[in-house]
Design an enzyme around this catalytic site. Structure first.
Site, mmCIF file in Angstrom:
data_model
loop_
_atom_site.group_PDB
_atom_site.id
_atom_site.type_symbol
_atom_site.label_atom_id
_atom_site.label_comp_id
_atom_site.label_asym_id
_atom_site.label_seq_id
_atom_site.Cartn_x
_atom_site.Cartn_y
_atom_site.Cartn_z
ATOM 1 N N LYS A 30 -12.384 -33.377 4.921
ATOM 2 C CA LYS A 30 -12.669 -34.118 3.564
ATOM 3 C C LYS A 30 -12.337 -33.223 2.637
ATOM 4 O O LYS A 30 -13.435 -32.536 2.130
ATOM 5 C CB LYS A 30 -14.325 -34.260 3.731
ATOM 6 C CG LYS A 30 -15.073 -34.748 2.423
ATOM 7 C CD LYS A 30 -14.661 -35.903 1.759
ATOM 8 C CE LYS A 30 -15.471 -36.045 0.483
ATOM 9 N NZ LYS A 30 -14.774 -35.305 -0.734
ATOM 10 N N GLU B 124 -24.584 -19.912 -11.431
ATOM 11 C CA GLU B 124 -23.217 -20.000 -11.319
ATOM 12 C C GLU B 124 -22.600 -20.772 -12.450
ATOM 13 O O GLU B 124 -23.223 -22.099 -12.572
ATOM 14 C CB GLU B 124 -22.712 -20.423 -9.961
ATOM 15 C CG GLU B 124 -21.078 -20.260 -9.678
ATOM 16 C CD GLU B 124 -20.909 -20.831 -8.379
ATOM 17 O OE1 GLU B 124 -21.396 -22.022 -8.157
ATOM 18 O OE2 GLU B 124 -20.030 -20.359 -7.845
ATOM 19 N N GLU C 275 -20.125 -21.969 3.067
ATOM 20 C CA GLU C 275 -19.632 -21.312 1.975
ATOM 21 C C GLU C 275 -19.877 -21.656 0.627
ATOM 22 O O GLU C 275 -19.281 -22.712 0.340
ATOM 23 C CB GLU C 275 -18.004 -20.746 2.270
ATOM 24 C CG GLU C 275 -17.473 -20.438 3.699
ATOM 25 C CD GLU C 275 -18.041 -18.928 3.778
ATOM 26 O OE1 GLU C 275 -18.269 -18.334 2.802
ATOM 27 O OE2 GLU C 275 -18.248 -18.544 4.939
ATOM 28 N N CYS D 290 -15.136 -18.633 -6.235
ATOM 29 C CA CYS D 290 -16.378 -18.345 -5.827
ATOM 30 C C CYS D 290 -16.649 -16.824 -5.884
ATOM 31 O O CYS D 290 -17.667 -16.391 -6.053
ATOM 32 C CB CYS D 290 -16.714 -19.023 -4.511
ATOM 33 S SG CYS D 290 -15.396 -18.301 -3.319
HETATM 34 P P1 NAD Z 1 -19.162 -29.474 -4.336
HETATM 35 O O1 NAD Z 1 -20.318 -29.112 -3.375
HETATM 36 O O2 NAD Z 1 -19.654 -30.358 -5.475
HETATM 37 O O3 NAD Z 1 -18.178 -30.153 -3.317
HETATM 38 C C1 NAD Z 1 -17.771 -29.748 -2.179
HETATM 39 C C2 NAD Z 1 -17.346 -30.785 -1.315
HETATM 40 O O4 NAD Z 1 -18.386 -31.321 -0.892
HETATM 41 C C3 NAD Z 1 -16.500 -31.818 -1.943
HETATM 42 O O5 NAD Z 1 -15.333 -32.232 -0.816
HETATM 43 C C4 NAD Z 1 -17.310 -33.000 -1.960
HETATM 44 O O6 NAD Z 1 -16.821 -34.438 -2.086
HETATM 45 C C5 NAD Z 1 -18.197 -32.748 -0.816
HETATM 46 N N1 NAD Z 1 -19.538 -33.165 -0.847
HETATM 47 C C6 NAD Z 1 -20.294 -33.393 -1.989
HETATM 48 N N2 NAD Z 1 -21.650 -34.039 -1.644
HETATM 49 C C7 NAD Z 1 -21.493 -33.994 -0.305
HETATM 50 C C8 NAD Z 1 -22.738 -34.459 0.462
HETATM 51 N N3 NAD Z 1 -23.970 -34.839 0.136
HETATM 52 N N4 NAD Z 1 -22.262 -34.260 1.826
HETATM 53 C C9 NAD Z 1 -21.156 -33.759 2.205
HETATM 54 N N5 NAD Z 1 -20.300 -33.531 1.428
HETATM 55 C C10 NAD Z 1 -20.440 -33.429 0.092
HETATM 56 O O7 NAD Z 1 -18.621 -28.291 -4.740
HETATM 57 P P2 NAD Z 1 -17.330 -28.202 -5.622
HETATM 58 O O8 NAD Z 1 -17.902 -28.386 -7.405
HETATM 59 O O9 NAD Z 1 -16.186 -28.984 -5.291
HETATM 60 O O10 NAD Z 1 -16.808 -26.567 -5.676
HETATM 61 C C11 NAD Z 1 -17.389 -25.597 -6.616
HETATM 62 C C12 NAD Z 1 -18.334 -24.661 -5.829
HETATM 63 O O11 NAD Z 1 -17.793 -24.473 -4.533
HETATM 64 C C13 NAD Z 1 -18.789 -23.547 -6.573
HETATM 65 O O12 NAD Z 1 -20.063 -23.431 -6.312
HETATM 66 C C14 NAD Z 1 -18.120 -22.433 -5.634
HETATM 67 O O13 NAD Z 1 -18.809 -21.305 -5.801
HETATM 68 C C15 NAD Z 1 -18.131 -22.947 -4.332
HETATM 69 N N6 NAD Z 1 -16.983 -22.404 -3.401
HETATM 70 C C16 NAD Z 1 -17.353 -21.341 -2.603
HETATM 71 C C17 NAD Z 1 -16.358 -20.744 -1.915
HETATM 72 C C18 NAD Z 1 -16.798 -19.786 -0.907
HETATM 73 O O14 NAD Z 1 -16.107 -19.464 0.058
HETATM 74 N N7 NAD Z 1 -18.279 -19.303 -0.806
HETATM 75 C C19 NAD Z 1 -15.146 -20.977 -2.144
HETATM 76 C C20 NAD Z 1 -14.840 -21.810 -3.109
HETATM 77 C C21 NAD Z 1 -15.650 -22.544 -3.881
#
Ligand code: NAD
Length: 474
Positions: free
Chosen positions: A172, A378, A247, A281
Site C-alpha cells: 500500500k 515534527e 517506522e 524522517c
Molecule cells: P501517513 O501516516 O499519513 O501515511 C503513511 C501510509 O499509511 C500511507 O500509505 C497512508 O495511506 C497509510 N495510512 C494512513 N492511514 C492509515 C490507516 N488508518 N491504516 C493503515 N494505513 C494508513 O504518513 P505520511 O504523511 O505519508 O508520511 C510522513 C510521515 O512518515 C512522517 O511522520 C515521517 O517522519 C514518517 N516517516 C518515517 C520514516 C521512518 O523510517 N521512521 C521514514 C519516512 C517517513
C-alpha cells in the site's frame, strides 16, 4: 491522463467500486493522474490472490526467489530516467535527487535482499544428547504500508525482504505519491514474479487500513509513516497479536560540539536539515550548537540556507523542490506561523517561494525554548531551529527532550566524547561526523514515539519470518 490502477494477481484492474482520486504535481499544481481509491473490497480481493500464491512462492528455493528480485532490480535500473521523472513529478523533489538517490536505492533494496537471503543462516544449539535448530519460515500474507517522502525507495525497502523470505505481499504505497509503486507491477511481471505474490493497492489509508491490518489472513504489518497512523495500527493489531514493525516520525537533533571539524559540521548540518525539503524522517530539524560556535555557525548557516536554490524540480541546478502537497504545504506554513507566535525569530526563509506550486523558502529559526511546540512536534519540511548549549550534559538533555527518538547526528573530533555521548542519546540511529550514511545491513529504526522494531539486514529477514525451534534428541 495517466490511470493508476491496482495490481492484483499479476493484473492491473480498477477498484471494485470504481472510485477514483486525483494525483497532483505539487510543483505545477496540475493533475497528473487518476488514481484508484480502493476500499476494503479491493483489499479482500488482493488478499485472496496473495493467499493462493504464497505457498508456491515459499516453496521455491531462496536462489530462485533471489533471481527474481535481482531481475526486478535490473529492470528498475533500466527504467531509471522514466521512473526518476515520474517520482519528481509526483512528489515535487528535484529530478536530480530522484535520479541519484530514490530510484537507484529502490533497485539496491531489491538487490540487497536478494543477496541477503542467500547468505542468511539460522541458529543451532547443541545440548548433551540433543541438538536444536531454528527454522525461520515465512509468515504468509503481509501488509507493507509506505509513505510519500521517498516513494519507491521506502516501498521496495519493505517488500524486498518480505518477498525474499517467501511471503506474499499486499503493498500500500502512499496515495499522495502512488505512480512509481504502481509501475512496480510491470517490473514484477517482467521479472517473472508469480502472479499474486505482490499485489499493490492504491487509495486513502484510512479507507483500507482496517482491513489491511485486521484481516485474519494478514500475518504482519510493516508500516512507515506518521506516529499518529502508527498508533492507530498498533491499537488495531495489538489485540490480534499481530507482528508489527512501525517506522514513524522524528524530531532529530544535530549536535555540534566546540571540538568539531567546523567545515565538515557546517556542511553536515545543512544536508541534515534540508535534504529532500526537510521531508526525511531522519532530517535534523533541531540544531544544537556549543555556545562558543553559536554566532559563527548561525551566520554561516543563514548564508548557506538562504542560497539554496528553490524552484523547478526538473531544473538540474535546483536544490529544493516543492513540498509534496497543498495540505502538507499548508501544514508547514502553519508551523512557521506557530513558531513566530511562540516567540521565534525567523533568521531566513519563513515564506512561500513564488506563487505557483507548493514551494517554501528554507527556514531557520532561533530564540525558541526546547519545550515549545515548534521544538517538540515534527514539522517535516524545510524548517529547522537553532539553539545553543554550554555543556555536554545540557546537549544530551536537550537532544533527548522530545517524545521522538529516531536519528541524531553529533559532530566532534574527540573520540571519547563521541562514544560517551552516543551511549546516552535516546535514538535508534546515531551518526558521528556524518549524516544519513547508510549500510543496509545495520538495524534501522527508532525508539520512543519514533518506532517499534527495526528494519534492515537480518532484522528485516527476522521480522518477516516465524522462528520455529526443532529439538532432536539422539
Ligand atoms: P501517513 O501516516 O499519513 O501515511 C503513511 C501510509 O499509511 C500511507 O500509505 C497512508 O495511506 C497509510 N495510512 C494512513 N492511514 C492509515 C490507516 N488508518 N491504516 C493503515 N494505513 C494508513 O504518513 P505520511 O504523511 O505519508 O508520511 C510522513 C510521515 O512518515 C512522517 O511522520 C515521517 O517522519 C514518517 N516517516 C518515517 C520514516 C521512518 O523510517 N521512521 C521514514 C519516512 C517517513
Amino acid at each position: 491522463m495517466r490511470k493508476v490502477l491496482n495490481f492484483i494477481n499479476g493484473e492491473y484492474c480498477e477498484g471494485v467500486d470504481g472510485e477514483w482520486m486525483d494525483s497532483i504535481n505539487p510543483a505545477t499544481e496540475e493533475k497528473i493522474a487518476d488514481v484508484v481509491n480502493s476500499n476494503e473490497k479491493d483489499v479482500l480481493k488482493a488478499i485472496e490472490a496473495a493467499k493462493n500464491a504464497q505457498a508456491n512462492w515459499a516453496s521455491q528455493s531462496p536462489e530462485r526467489r533471489a533471481k527474481v528480485l535481482r531481475k526486478m532490480a535490473e529492470l528498475i535500473k533500466a527504467r531509471l530516467d522514466e521512473l526518476a521523472l515520474i517520482e519528481s513529478q509526483d512528489n515535487g523533489k528535484p529530478l536530480s535527487v530522484a535520479k541519484t538517490v530514490d530510484i537507484p536505492r529502490a533497485a539496491i533494496n531489491l538487490q540487497f535482499f536478494a543477496d541477503a537471503i542467500g547468505q542468511w543462516s539460522q541458529e543451532a544449539y547443541h545440548m548433551k544428547g540433543a541438538v536444536n535448530y531454528t527454522r525461520r519460515q515465512p509468515l504468509g500474507v503481509v501488509s507493507c504500508i509506505s509513505p510519500w517522502n521517498l516513494p519507491l525507495y521506502l516501498f521496495t525497502w519493505k517488500i524486498a525482504p518480505a518477498l525474499a523470505t517467501g511471503n506474499a505481499v499486499i503493498g500500500k504505497p502512499s496515495e499522495v505519491t502512488p505512480i512509481t509503486a504502481s509501475l512496480l507491477g510491470e517490473v514484477a511481471n517482467e521479472a517473472g514474479l508469480p502472479k499474486g505474490v505482490l499485489n499493490i493497492l492504491h487509495g486513502q489509508g484510512a479507507r483500507m487500513g482496517k482491513e489491511l491490518v485486521e484481516n485474519k489472513s494478514i500475518k504482519a504489518v510493516s508500516f512507515t509513516g506518521s506516529t499518529a497512523t502508527g498508533r492507530i495500527i498498533s491499537q488495531q493489531a495489538a489485540p490480534l497479536f499481530k507482528k508489527v514493525s512501525l517506522e514513524m516520525g522524528g524530531k532529530n537533533a544535530t549536535i555540534i560540539f566546540e571540538d568539531c571539524d567546523y567545515d565538515k559540521a557546517l556542511a553536515g548540518v545543512l544536508r541534515a536539515g534540508f535534504s529532500n525539503q526537510g521531508q526525511i524522517c531522519l532530517c535534523g530539524s533541531r540544531i544544537l550548537v556549543h555556545e562558543s560556535l553559536y554566532e559563527r555557525l548561525k551566520t554561516d548557516l543563514v548564508e548557506k540556507v538562504s542560497s539554496l536554490r528553490v524552484g523547478n524540480p526538473l531544473d538540474e541546478l535546483t536544490q529544493q523542490g516543492a513540498l509534496v502537497s497543498k495540505a502538507h504545504f499548508e501544514k508547514v506554513m502553519g508551523c512557521i506561523e506557530l513558531a513566530k507566535r511562540e516567540g521565534g525569530k525567523i533568521l531566513c526563509g519563513g515564506e512561500r517561494e513564488g506563487s505557483k506550486g507548493y514551494f517554501v523558502k528554507p527556514t531557520l529559526i532561533e530564540g525558541l525554548p526546547m519545550n515549545c511546540q515548534t521544538n517538540q512536534q515534527e514539522i517535516f519540511g524545510p524548517v529547522a531551529t537553532i539553539q545553543s548549549f554550554s555543556t555536554e550534559e545540557e546537549a544530551i538533555d536537550l537532544a533527548n527532550s522530545t517524545d521522538y527518538g529516531l536519528a541524531f547526528s553529533l559532530w566532534s573530533e574527540n573520540s571519547s566524547r563521541t562514544h560517551r555521548v552516543s551511549e546516552r542519546l535516546d535514538a535508534g540511529i546515531i551518526w558521528v561526523n556524518t549524516w544519513m550514511l547508510r549500510d543496509l545491513r545495520t538495524p534501522f529504526g527508532g525508539m520512543k514515539d519514533s518506532g517499534v522494531g527495526r528494519e534492515g539486514g537480518t532484522e528485516a529477514l527476522r521480522f518477516f519470518t516465524e522462528p520455529k525451534n526443532i529439538c532432536i534428541s539422539y
